[in-house]
Scaffold this active site. Structure first.
Site, PDB file in Angstrom:
ATOM      1  N   ILE A  17       1.648  -5.134   2.602  1.00 23.01           N
ATOM      2  CA  ILE A  17       1.205  -3.940   3.358  1.00 23.01           C
ATOM      3  C   ILE A  17      -0.324  -3.946   3.162  1.00 23.01           C
ATOM      4  CG2 ILE A  17       1.224  -1.515   3.711  1.00 23.01           C
ATOM      5  CD1 ILE A  17       4.048  -1.355   2.522  1.00 23.01           C
ATOM      6  N   TYR A 155       9.298   3.647 -11.286  1.00 21.86           N
ATOM      7  CA  TYR A 155       8.406   3.294 -10.203  1.00 21.86           C
ATOM      8  C   TYR A 155       8.045   4.577  -9.588  1.00 21.86           C
ATOM      9  CZ  TYR A 155       7.121   2.174  -5.462  1.00 21.86           C
ATOM     10  OH  TYR A 155       6.573   2.255  -4.275  1.00 21.86           O
ATOM     11  N   LYS A 159       4.691   6.741  -9.026  1.00 19.59           N
ATOM     12  CA  LYS A 159       4.253   7.368  -7.952  1.00 19.59           C
ATOM     13  C   LYS A 159       3.951   8.622  -7.562  1.00 19.59           C
ATOM     14  CE  LYS A 159       3.579   3.305  -5.937  1.00 19.59           C
ATOM     15  NZ  LYS A 159       2.300   2.818  -5.223  1.00 19.59           N
TER      16      LYS A 159
HETATM   17  N1  LIG Z   1       7.207  -1.609   1.019  1.00 24.08           N
HETATM   18  C1  LIG Z   1       7.665  -0.197   0.928  1.00 24.08           C
HETATM   19  O1  LIG Z   1       8.817   0.120   1.321  1.00 24.08           O
HETATM   20  C2  LIG Z   1       6.583   0.752   0.155  1.00 24.08           C
HETATM   21  C3  LIG Z   1       7.244   2.072   0.309  1.00 24.08           C
HETATM   22  C4  LIG Z   1       6.271   3.064  -0.325  1.00 24.08           C
HETATM   23  C5  LIG Z   1       5.268   2.713  -1.027  1.00 24.08           C
HETATM   24  N2  LIG Z   1       4.990   1.428  -0.955  1.00 24.08           N
HETATM   25  C6  LIG Z   1       3.603   0.951  -1.552  1.00 24.08           C
HETATM   26  O2  LIG Z   1       2.839   0.278  -0.809  1.00 24.08           O
HETATM   27  C7  LIG Z   1       2.057  -0.511  -1.442  1.00 24.08           C
HETATM   28  C8  LIG Z   1       2.493  -2.084  -1.122  1.00 24.08           C
HETATM   29  O3  LIG Z   1       3.731  -2.453  -1.155  1.00 24.08           O
HETATM   30  P1  LIG Z   1       4.196  -3.866  -0.680  1.00 24.08           P
HETATM   31  O4  LIG Z   1       5.455  -3.723  -0.078  1.00 24.08           O
HETATM   32  O5  LIG Z   1       2.965  -4.685   0.259  1.00 24.08           O
HETATM   33  O6  LIG Z   1       4.332  -4.372  -2.042  1.00 24.08           O
HETATM   34  P2  LIG Z   1       4.197  -5.834  -2.664  1.00 24.08           P
HETATM   35  O7  LIG Z   1       4.700  -5.550  -4.200  1.00 24.08           O
HETATM   36  O8  LIG Z   1       4.663  -6.828  -1.708  1.00 24.08           O
HETATM   37  O9  LIG Z   1       2.657  -5.715  -3.094  1.00 24.08           O
HETATM   38  C9  LIG Z   1       1.932  -5.252  -4.147  1.00 24.08           C
HETATM   39  C10 LIG Z   1       0.619  -5.889  -4.229  1.00 24.08           C
HETATM   40  O10 LIG Z   1      -0.104  -5.641  -5.480  1.00 24.08           O
HETATM   41  C11 LIG Z   1      -0.571  -6.663  -6.016  1.00 24.08           C
HETATM   42  N3  LIG Z   1      -0.673  -6.578  -7.473  1.00 24.08           N
HETATM   43  C12 LIG Z   1       0.204  -6.545  -8.356  1.00 24.08           C
HETATM   44  N4  LIG Z   1      -0.046  -6.203  -9.600  1.00 24.08           N
HETATM   45  C13 LIG Z   1      -1.235  -6.176  -9.603  1.00 24.08           C
HETATM   46  C14 LIG Z   1      -2.574  -6.127 -10.521  1.00 24.08           C
HETATM   47  N5  LIG Z   1      -2.222  -5.912 -11.798  1.00 24.08           N
HETATM   48  N6  LIG Z   1      -3.681  -6.364  -9.958  1.00 24.08           N
HETATM   49  C15 LIG Z   1      -3.971  -6.317  -8.733  1.00 24.08           C
HETATM   50  N7  LIG Z   1      -3.063  -6.646  -7.854  1.00 24.08           N
HETATM   51  C16 LIG Z   1      -1.855  -6.324  -8.109  1.00 24.08           C
HETATM   52  C17 LIG Z   1       0.752  -7.809  -5.847  1.00 24.08           C
HETATM   53  O11 LIG Z   1       0.122  -9.178  -5.948  1.00 24.08           O
HETATM   54  C18 LIG Z   1       0.635  -7.566  -4.245  1.00 24.08           C
HETATM   55  O12 LIG Z   1      -0.062  -8.411  -3.416  1.00 24.08           O
HETATM   56  C19 LIG Z   1       2.455  -0.445  -2.926  1.00 24.08           C
HETATM   57  O13 LIG Z   1       1.654   0.381  -3.668  1.00 24.08           O
HETATM   58  C20 LIG Z   1       3.974  -0.004  -2.900  1.00 24.08           C
HETATM   59  O14 LIG Z   1       4.207   0.854  -4.020  1.00 24.08           O
HETATM   60  C21 LIG Z   1       5.819   0.275  -0.465  1.00 24.08           C
END
Ligand SMILES: NC(=O)c1ccc[n+]([C@@H]2O[C@H](COP(=O)([O-])OP(=O)(O)OC[C@H]3O[C@@H](n4cnc5c(N)ncnc54)[C@H](O)[C@@H]3O)[C@@H](O)[C@H]2O)c1
Length: 248
Positions: A17, A155, A159
């Site tokens: 995202i 998690y 959040k």
């Molecule tokens: N996908 C969903 O359904 C959903 C729902 C609610 C919230 N979110 C939130 O949206 C955001 C993106 O979700 P996503 O599905 O793309 O998740 P994802 O796990 O694919 O992406 C997370 C990104 O953070 C990066 N990351 C992890 N540790 C890191 C660090 N120490 N330093 C820098 N970067 C780091 C990863 O490399 C990755 O690119 C997250 O905060 C997630 O919690 C996602």
């Protein structure tokens, strides 16, 4: 273009995202600093190929040194920092399990990235935003906090912490013209969730007012709004973007 001449940093922007946020912000005219522990160069190249301006930086949000360097390089290259999107998190790699089986080192890692990471990134951009007398911080929370989703304790707790941090920080930095808000996405078909059983998406779709799969693009409009001047009197708030599932 609602973000023309603004400079936005997106953490965790190499894929998922975060990458969609980075591309969406650039489309609205922002110069984007794409940061991640993964290689941020392909995402930055995609922005440049579409006619935008981007800077790719390898940044671990749990490292104070990396986050300070992120802010320094953003200012060196683009002269200012208008928007920080705190998107990086440990999410995709977590295996859902009962709380008494959560690995303690994994608990610590989730808190370090999802919470301390936001704290450090906010601290890193604060001096520049204060100097400008304006800045927008957008923290990515999750609808799981509002729903109390089980089998995901660290998690969901992290959040919830993001929302607490958003509220308390908004009160501290309002006098400097810095606005802090959060977005709580619903279950979204990002790259990482494509690996999950389709059943999980189905359950979420059924629970929504708007019964369809949520895509990363569904979140971009809210990020642009909170990053733009259109939201200049909104701070300390959390916007649920989940098709009307959780409500608060
Ligand atoms: N996908 C969903 O359904 C959903 C729902 C609610 C919230 N979110 C939130 O949206 C955001 C993106 O979700 P996503 O599905 O793309 O998740 P994802 O796990 O694919 O992406 C997370 C990104 O953070 C990066 N990351 C992890 N540790 C890191 C660090 N120490 N330093 C820098 N970067 C780091 C990863 O490399 C990755 O690119 C997250 O905060 C997630 O919690 C996602």
């Amino acid at each position: 273009m609602r973000l023309k001449d603004k400079v936005a940093i997106v953490t965790g922007g190499a894929q998922g995202i975060g990458r969609v946020y980075a591309l969406g912000l650039a489309k609205e005219g922002a110069r984007v600093v794409v940061t991640d522990i993964l290689d941020p160069n392909p995402a930055a190249k995609e922005i440049e190929q579409a006619g935008g301006q981007a800077l790719a930086l390898t940044v671990d949000v749990t490292s104070e040194r990396d986050t300070l360097e992120m802010a320094r390089q953003a200012v060196e290259r683009f002269g200012r920092i208008d928007v920080l999107v705190n998107n990086a998190a440990i999410y995709g790699q977590i295996v859902r399990r009962p709380f008494y089986e959560v690995d303690i080192a994994e608990w610590d890692r989730v808190m370090a990235v999802n919470l301390k990471g936001i704290f450090l990134c906010c601290r890193a951009v604060f001096p520049q935003m204060r100097k400008q007398g304006k800045g927008k911080i957008i923290n990515i929370s999750s609808s799981t906090f509002f729903k109390g989703v089980p089998m995901f304790l660290h998690y969901v707790t992290s959040k919830g912490g993001v929302i607490a941090l958003t509220r308390a920080l908004a009160r501290e930095v309002g006098d400097y013209g810095i606005l802090v808000n959060a977005i709580a996405p619903g279950y979204t078909m990002s790259e990482t969730n494509l690996k999950n059983p389709a059943e999980l998406d189905k359950v979420n779709v059924q629970a929504r007012c708007l019964k369809r799969t949520q895509m990363p693009q569904d979140l971009v409009g809210t990020v642009i709004f909170l990053g733009s001047d259109e939201s200049d009197f909104i701070t300390g708030q959390t916007i649920l973007v989940d098709g009307g599932n959780a409500m608060h």
